[in-house]
Write a protein that holds these residues in place. Structure first.
Motif, PDB file in Angstrom:
ATOM      1  N   SER A 129       0.872  -1.181   0.114  1.00 50.96           N
ATOM      2  CA  SER A 129      -0.185  -0.061  -0.073  1.00 50.96           C
ATOM      3  C   SER A 129       0.674   1.385  -0.140  1.00 50.96           C
ATOM      4  CB  SER A 129      -0.782  -0.023   1.128  1.00 50.96           C
ATOM      5  OG  SER A 129      -1.611   1.214   1.308  1.00 50.96           O
ATOM      6  N   THR A 130       0.725   2.066  -1.172  1.00 53.81           N
ATOM      7  CA  THR A 130       1.886   2.898  -1.233  1.00 53.81           C
ATOM      8  C   THR A 130       1.154   4.463  -0.731  1.00 53.81           C
ATOM      9  OG1 THR A 130       3.065   1.918  -3.134  1.00 53.81           O
ATOM     10  CG2 THR A 130       3.541   4.392  -2.891  1.00 53.81           C
ATOM     11  N   HIS A 131       1.801   5.176  -0.211  1.00 50.93           N
ATOM     12  CA  HIS A 131       1.273   6.527   0.101  1.00 50.93           C
ATOM     13  C   HIS A 131       2.272   7.525  -0.128  1.00 50.93           C
ATOM     14  CE1 HIS A 131      -1.721   4.497   2.871  1.00 50.93           C
ATOM     15  NE2 HIS A 131      -0.742   3.549   2.805  1.00 50.93           N
ATOM     16  N   MET A 132       2.071   8.498  -1.146  1.00 53.97           N
ATOM     17  CA  MET A 132       2.913   9.681  -1.374  1.00 53.97           C
ATOM     18  C   MET A 132       3.031  10.800  -0.453  1.00 53.97           C
ATOM     19  SD  MET A 132       3.590   8.415  -4.674  1.00 53.97           S
ATOM     20  CE  MET A 132       4.708   9.720  -4.885  1.00 53.97           C
ATOM     21  N   ILE A 133       4.168  11.284  -0.227  1.00 54.71           N
ATOM     22  CA  ILE A 133       4.299  12.489   0.360  1.00 54.71           C
ATOM     23  C   ILE A 133       4.376  13.614  -0.329  1.00 54.71           C
ATOM     24  CG2 ILE A 133       6.156  13.439   2.171  1.00 54.71           C
ATOM     25  CD1 ILE A 133       7.149  10.611   2.794  1.00 54.71           C
ATOM     26  N   PHE A 134       3.442  14.371   0.149  1.00 50.64           N
ATOM     27  CA  PHE A 134       3.392  15.668  -0.619  1.00 50.64           C
ATOM     28  C   PHE A 134       4.567  16.885  -0.002  1.00 50.64           C
ATOM     29  CE2 PHE A 134      -1.108  14.511  -1.472  1.00 50.64           C
ATOM     30  CZ  PHE A 134      -1.055  13.923  -2.753  1.00 50.64           C
ATOM     31  N   SER A 135       4.562  16.994   1.461  1.00 50.69           N
ATOM     32  CA  SER A 135       5.451  17.798   2.208  1.00 50.69           C
ATOM     33  C   SER A 135       5.517  17.163   3.528  1.00 50.69           C
ATOM     34  CB  SER A 135       4.850  18.989   2.257  1.00 50.69           C
ATOM     35  OG  SER A 135       3.736  19.005   3.203  1.00 50.69           O
ATOM     36  N   SER A 136       6.386  17.382   4.440  1.00 53.19           N
ATOM     37  CA  SER A 136       7.033  17.199   5.566  1.00 53.19           C
ATOM     38  C   SER A 136       7.383  17.973   6.422  1.00 53.19           C
ATOM     39  CB  SER A 136       8.281  15.778   5.414  1.00 53.19           C
ATOM     40  OG  SER A 136       7.594  14.923   4.753  1.00 53.19           O
ATOM     41  N   THR A 137       7.156  17.955   7.635  1.00 49.35           N
ATOM     42  CA  THR A 137       7.748  18.856   8.707  1.00 49.35           C
ATOM     43  C   THR A 137       8.284  18.008   9.885  1.00 49.35           C
ATOM     44  OG1 THR A 137       6.031  20.475   8.353  1.00 49.35           O
ATOM     45  CG2 THR A 137       6.694  20.715  10.391  1.00 49.35           C
ATOM     46  N   MET A 138       9.312  18.640  10.215  1.00 53.74           N
ATOM     47  CA  MET A 138      10.113  17.977  11.396  1.00 53.74           C
ATOM     48  C   MET A 138      10.025  18.690  12.750  1.00 53.74           C
ATOM     49  SD  MET A 138      11.681  15.251  10.203  1.00 53.74           S
ATOM     50  CE  MET A 138      12.770  14.603  11.022  1.00 53.74           C
ATOM     51  N   LYS A 139       9.672  18.295  13.985  1.00 53.89           N
ATOM     52  CA  LYS A 139       9.403  18.957  14.859  1.00 53.89           C
ATOM     53  C   LYS A 139      10.372  18.610  15.977  1.00 53.89           C
ATOM     54  CE  LYS A 139       5.677  17.318  17.632  1.00 53.89           C
ATOM     55  NZ  LYS A 139       6.383  17.341  19.099  1.00 53.89           N
ATOM     56  N   PRO A 140      10.825  19.454  16.834  1.00 56.93           N
ATOM     57  CA  PRO A 140      11.550  18.784  17.759  1.00 56.93           C
ATOM     58  C   PRO A 140      11.017  18.104  18.806  1.00 56.93           C
ATOM     59  CG  PRO A 140      11.395  21.284  18.093  1.00 56.93           C
ATOM     60  CD  PRO A 140      10.602  20.889  16.914  1.00 56.93           C
ATOM     61  N   ILE A 141      11.504  17.317  19.628  1.00 58.54           N
ATOM     62  CA  ILE A 141      11.031  16.381  20.819  1.00 58.54           C
ATOM     63  C   ILE A 141      10.631  17.270  21.729  1.00 58.54           C
ATOM     64  CG2 ILE A 141      11.625  14.485  22.411  1.00 58.54           C
ATOM     65  CD1 ILE A 141      12.939  13.127  20.085  1.00 58.54           C
ATOM     66  N   PHE A 142      11.393  18.190  22.133  1.00 57.32           N
ATOM     67  CA  PHE A 142      11.286  19.052  23.290  1.00 57.32           C
ATOM     68  C   PHE A 142      11.222  20.451  22.972  1.00 57.32           C
ATOM     69  CE2 PHE A 142      13.997  15.642  24.967  1.00 57.32           C
ATOM     70  CZ  PHE A 142      13.025  14.937  25.639  1.00 57.32           C
ATOM     71  N   PRO A 143       9.984  20.985  22.277  1.00 60.93           N
ATOM     72  CA  PRO A 143      10.082  22.255  21.655  1.00 60.93           C
ATOM     73  C   PRO A 143      10.245  23.560  22.973  1.00 60.93           C
ATOM     74  CG  PRO A 143       7.829  21.371  21.910  1.00 60.93           C
ATOM     75  CD  PRO A 143       8.766  20.302  22.173  1.00 60.93           C
ATOM     76  N   ILE A 144      10.951  24.354  22.553  1.00 61.79           N
ATOM     77  CA  ILE A 144      11.299  25.477  23.287  1.00 61.79           C
ATOM     78  C   ILE A 144      10.082  26.438  23.293  1.00 61.79           C
ATOM     79  CG2 ILE A 144      12.824  27.620  23.764  1.00 61.79           C
ATOM     80  CD1 ILE A 144      14.965  26.015  22.001  1.00 61.79           C
ATOM     81  N   LYS A 145       9.667  26.581  24.456  1.00 62.01           N
ATOM     82  CA  LYS A 145       8.649  27.708  24.667  1.00 62.01           C
ATOM     83  C   LYS A 145       9.134  28.910  25.071  1.00 62.01           C
ATOM     84  CE  LYS A 145       5.585  23.891  26.203  1.00 62.01           C
ATOM     85  NZ  LYS A 145       5.190  23.171  27.355  1.00 62.01           N
ATOM     86  N   GLU A 146       8.736  29.791  24.222  1.00 59.61           N
ATOM     87  CA  GLU A 146       9.392  31.255  24.607  1.00 59.61           C
ATOM     88  C   GLU A 146       8.454  32.169  24.781  1.00 59.61           C
ATOM     89  OE1 GLU A 146      12.355  32.302  21.756  1.00 59.61           O
ATOM     90  OE2 GLU A 146      12.909  30.348  21.235  1.00 59.61           O
TER      91      GLU A 146
END
Length: 143
Positions: free
Chosen positions: A126-143
């Protein structure tokens, strides 16, 4: 146990592993020796397992990226094909209905289809095409 400073260090290193200890220290309000000691402890504890270079698949003429789920009857053969194929970027063994999740990055729809044609002998896909990707940090910095 990681404290907030460790988490902030990890988040910054995820974005830029080549940052100098001096600049990292400034961002987390520590001295360079203190931040270097924390990074070394994170490495020794196995939290930081290494540093790598992020490549642009588009710049390498591999603009077509897809995830392919395989429900296979020959796991070892599919695995062998995946790890030997130059377009396979990731290969994950799964529990459940599907045996493998393969991430492939290739030159065209034709080369994607060729890989699927090679792999289909080992089971259903079962193939799933990727249109776009976003990487997020595991521990996002809250500012």
């Amino acid at each position: 146990m990681l404290d907030q400073t460790d988490k902030k260090i990890l988040t910054i290193l995820e974005k830029n592993a080549r940052i100098s200890m001096k600049e990292l220290a400034n961002k987390v309000t520590l001295t360079p020796p203190a931040v270097k000691e924390r990074v070394l402890k994170l490495e020794e504890a196995g939290v930081i397992q290494g540093y790598q270079t992020l490549l642009s698949l588009e710049a390498l003429n591999r603009p077509v990226t897809a995830f392919i789920l395989f429900e296979t009857h020959n796991c070892q053969a599919l695995y062998d094909l995946a790890i030997q194929h130059p377009d396979v970027v990731e290969c994950h063994r799964l529990a459940g209905q599907f045996s493998y999740l393969i991430k492939i990055s290739t030159q065209s729809m034709i080369t994607l289809e060729e890989f699927i044609d090679q792999a289909i002998q080992y089971g259903k896909s079962s193939t799933h095409m990727i249109f776009s990707s976003t990487m997020k940090p595991i521990f996002p910095i809250k500012e």
